[in-house]
Design a protein around this motif. Structure first.
Motif, mmCIF file in Angstrom:
data_model
loop_
_atom_site.group_PDB
_atom_site.id
_atom_site.type_symbol
_atom_site.label_atom_id
_atom_site.label_comp_id
_atom_site.label_asym_id
_atom_site.label_seq_id
_atom_site.Cartn_x
_atom_site.Cartn_y
_atom_site.Cartn_z
ATOM 1 N N ALA A 42 0.837 -1.209 0.000
ATOM 2 C CA ALA A 42 0.000 0.000 0.000
ATOM 3 C C ALA A 42 0.869 1.255 0.000
ATOM 4 O O ALA A 42 0.577 2.226 -0.703
ATOM 5 C CB ALA A 42 -0.941 -0.008 1.199
ATOM 6 N N GLY A 43 1.943 1.223 0.766
ATOM 7 C CA GLY A 43 2.855 2.365 0.800
ATOM 8 C C GLY A 43 3.488 2.642 -0.551
ATOM 9 O O GLY A 43 3.700 3.806 -0.912
ATOM 10 N N GLU A 44 3.793 1.587 -1.294
ATOM 11 C CA GLU A 44 4.344 1.774 -2.645
ATOM 12 C C GLU A 44 3.342 2.475 -3.559
ATOM 13 O O GLU A 44 3.696 3.372 -4.324
ATOM 14 C CB GLU A 44 4.725 0.421 -3.258
ATOM 15 N N ILE A 45 2.072 2.046 -3.485
ATOM 16 C CA ILE A 45 1.030 2.674 -4.310
ATOM 17 C C ILE A 45 0.890 4.145 -3.911
ATOM 18 O O ILE A 45 0.845 5.034 -4.771
ATOM 19 C CB ILE A 45 -0.319 1.940 -4.156
ATOM 20 N N ILE A 46 0.812 4.413 -2.626
ATOM 21 C CA ILE A 46 0.651 5.784 -2.138
ATOM 22 C C ILE A 46 1.819 6.650 -2.612
ATOM 23 O O ILE A 46 1.615 7.777 -3.083
ATOM 24 C CB ILE A 46 0.515 5.791 -0.597
ATOM 25 N N ALA A 47 3.038 6.120 -2.536
ATOM 26 C CA ALA A 47 4.210 6.873 -2.999
ATOM 27 C C ALA A 47 4.105 7.190 -4.491
ATOM 28 O O ALA A 47 4.439 8.302 -4.921
ATOM 29 C CB ALA A 47 5.490 6.099 -2.690
ATOM 30 N N CYS A 48 3.631 6.232 -5.280
ATOM 31 C CA CYS A 48 3.475 6.463 -6.723
ATOM 32 C C CYS A 48 2.428 7.537 -6.992
ATOM 33 O O CYS A 48 2.624 8.397 -7.865
ATOM 34 C CB CYS A 48 3.097 5.166 -7.441
ATOM 35 N N VAL A 49 1.319 7.507 -6.275
ATOM 36 C CA VAL A 49 0.276 8.525 -6.480
ATOM 37 C C VAL A 49 0.795 9.905 -6.074
ATOM 38 O O VAL A 49 0.538 10.905 -6.761
ATOM 39 C CB VAL A 49 -1.019 8.167 -5.711
ATOM 40 N N ARG A 50 1.546 9.967 -4.990
ATOM 41 C CA ARG A 50 2.140 11.260 -4.588
ATOM 42 C C ARG A 50 3.083 11.774 -5.669
ATOM 43 O O ARG A 50 3.132 12.976 -5.937
ATOM 44 C CB ARG A 50 2.889 11.110 -3.274
ATOM 45 N N LYS A 51 3.831 10.863 -6.291
ATOM 46 C CA LYS A 51 4.820 11.257 -7.304
ATOM 47 C C LYS A 51 4.170 11.610 -8.638
ATOM 48 O O LYS A 51 4.550 12.592 -9.280
ATOM 49 C CB LYS A 51 5.825 10.125 -7.493
ATOM 50 N N MET A 59 -11.676 6.444 -13.996
ATOM 51 C CA MET A 59 -12.891 7.088 -14.464
ATOM 52 C C MET A 59 -13.603 7.614 -13.230
ATOM 53 O O MET A 59 -13.275 7.196 -12.123
ATOM 54 C CB MET A 59 -13.756 6.125 -15.291
ATOM 55 N N PRO A 60 -14.535 8.545 -13.384
ATOM 56 C CA PRO A 60 -15.209 9.062 -12.198
ATOM 57 C C PRO A 60 -15.771 7.925 -11.346
ATOM 58 O O PRO A 60 -16.391 6.997 -11.856
ATOM 59 C CB PRO A 60 -16.324 9.941 -12.774
ATOM 60 N N ASN A 61 -15.485 7.976 -10.056
ATOM 61 C CA ASN A 61 -15.979 7.033 -9.065
ATOM 62 C C ASN A 61 -15.198 5.723 -8.991
ATOM 63 O O ASN A 61 -15.467 4.895 -8.144
ATOM 64 C CB ASN A 61 -17.472 6.745 -9.280
ATOM 65 N N ILE A 62 -14.232 5.508 -9.886
ATOM 66 C CA ILE A 62 -13.535 4.218 -9.920
ATOM 67 C C ILE A 62 -12.022 4.413 -9.862
ATOM 68 O O ILE A 62 -11.434 5.103 -10.699
ATOM 69 C CB ILE A 62 -13.910 3.416 -11.184
ATOM 70 N N ALA A 63 -11.421 3.763 -8.861
ATOM 71 C CA ALA A 63 -9.962 3.784 -8.721
ATOM 72 C C ALA A 63 -9.427 2.370 -8.912
ATOM 73 O O ALA A 63 -10.078 1.390 -8.554
ATOM 74 C CB ALA A 63 -9.568 4.316 -7.349
ATOM 75 N N MET A 64 -8.240 2.298 -9.469
ATOM 76 C CA MET A 64 -7.566 1.026 -9.686
ATOM 77 C C MET A 64 -6.165 1.128 -9.061
ATOM 78 O O MET A 64 -5.165 1.305 -9.766
ATOM 79 C CB MET A 64 -7.477 0.717 -11.180
ATOM 80 N N PRO A 65 -6.096 1.032 -7.733
ATOM 81 C CA PRO A 65 -4.784 1.129 -7.091
ATOM 82 C C PRO A 65 -3.849 0.021 -7.557
ATOM 83 O O PRO A 65 -4.227 -1.149 -7.598
ATOM 84 C CB PRO A 65 -5.110 0.972 -5.600
ATOM 85 N N HIS A 66 -2.644 0.425 -7.923
ATOM 86 C CA HIS A 66 -1.622 -0.530 -8.335
ATOM 87 C C HIS A 66 -0.283 0.176 -8.327
ATOM 88 O O HIS A 66 -0.213 1.389 -8.402
ATOM 89 C CB HIS A 66 -1.909 -1.087 -9.736
ATOM 90 N N SER A 67 0.764 -0.619 -8.232
ATOM 91 C CA SER A 67 2.116 -0.114 -8.376
ATOM 92 C C SER A 67 2.648 -0.703 -9.671
ATOM 93 O O SER A 67 1.884 -1.249 -10.465
ATOM 94 C CB SER A 67 2.942 -0.527 -7.159
ATOM 95 N N GLN A 68 3.931 -0.626 -9.862
ATOM 96 C CA GLN A 68 4.462 -1.202 -11.095
ATOM 97 C C GLN A 68 4.495 -2.718 -11.025
ATOM 98 O O GLN A 68 4.528 -3.294 -9.949
ATOM 99 C CB GLN A 68 5.844 -0.645 -11.394
ATOM 100 N N GLU A 69 4.472 -3.336 -12.185
ATOM 101 C CA GLU A 69 4.510 -4.802 -12.249
ATOM 102 C C GLU A 69 5.773 -5.309 -11.565
ATOM 103 O O GLU A 69 6.849 -4.734 -11.700
ATOM 104 C CB GLU A 69 4.485 -5.254 -13.711
ATOM 105 N N GLY A 70 5.600 -6.373 -10.805
ATOM 106 C CA GLY A 70 6.737 -6.941 -10.103
ATOM 107 C C GLY A 70 7.201 -6.084 -8.940
ATOM 108 O O GLY A 70 8.347 -6.181 -8.510
ATOM 109 N N ALA A 71 6.324 -5.230 -8.426
ATOM 110 C CA ALA A 71 6.687 -4.355 -7.311
ATOM 111 C C ALA A 71 7.093 -5.186 -6.099
ATOM 112 O O ALA A 71 6.625 -6.302 -5.898
ATOM 113 C CB ALA A 71 5.514 -3.445 -6.955
ATOM 114 N N ALA A 72 7.958 -4.617 -5.302
ATOM 115 C CA ALA A 72 8.378 -5.281 -4.069
ATOM 116 C C ALA A 72 7.153 -5.552 -3.205
ATOM 117 O O ALA A 72 6.243 -4.719 -3.118
ATOM 118 C CB ALA A 72 9.370 -4.401 -3.322
ATOM 119 N N GLY A 73 7.128 -6.709 -2.594
ATOM 120 C CA GLY A 73 6.025 -7.029 -1.696
ATOM 121 C C GLY A 73 4.876 -7.753 -2.339
ATOM 122 O O GLY A 73 3.926 -8.129 -1.658
ATOM 123 N N VAL A 74 4.913 -7.955 -3.657
ATOM 124 C CA VAL A 74 3.849 -8.692 -4.332
ATOM 125 C C VAL A 74 4.276 -10.145 -4.476
ATOM 126 O O VAL A 74 5.312 -10.438 -5.072
ATOM 127 C CB VAL A 74 3.528 -8.089 -5.723
#
Length: 151
Positions: A42-51, A59-74
């Motif tokens: 979750a912290g990786e995703i949050i850092a990416c959104v901040r960056k 799209m309005p009302n819909i979020a697709m939280p994700h980090s890069q493929e093969g992100a640490a912790g997956v």
């Protein structure tokens, strides 16, 4: 896919989140619970959104939280669903960046990830299904919508 959310317990229905960071963290909890991702994802995703800004609001009302493929912790490839009763704002200046429906992605297998994206796009392209997901309040609603639209 909706049935998989229920079977794998990859879902959360909640009243609200204090802010978008908490919403992202909440959307990862069901994936953390079974070891699909570790607590740092979750912290990786949050850092990416901040960056990069609120790129996860697709799209309005819909979020697709994700980090890069093969992100640490997956550790596994999966998708989780979360619905908030009260939308969370990713950009106070842009109401189209508010979200209530979250489809959180974790990917370490490109082929499986592409299949998940294909199935998720089938859901998101169905406006009636998305409208009914916005009214869902429990896992039984997900199963009912799976039968109605996807079986």
């Amino acid at each position: 896919m909706l049935r998989e959310f229920v079977e794998k317990k990859h879902y959360l229905f909640a009243e609200e989140a204090a802010d978008w960071e908490e919403a992202v963290a909440m959307s990862c909890r069901s994936l953390e619970a079974d070891g699909t991702v570790d607590a740092g994802y979750a912290g990786e995703i949050i850092a990416c959104v901040r960056k990069y800004g609120p790129y996860i609001v697709i799209m309005p009302n819909i979020a697709m939280p994700h980090s890069q493929e093969g992100a640490a912790g997956v550790r596994k490839t999966a998708v989780a669903f979360m619905k908030l009763e009260k939308p969370v704002s990713f950009d106070p200046a842009d109401p189209e960046k508010d979200a209530r429906l979250f489809f959180t992605l974790a990917s370490c297998d490109p082929e499986q990830h592409l299949n998940n994206m294909k199935r998720l796009s089938e859901i998101l392209m169905n406006e009636e299904l998305v409208a009914e997901l916005d009214q869902a309040v429990c896992p039984e609603d997900l199963l009912r919508l799976q039968e109605k639209y996807l079986d």
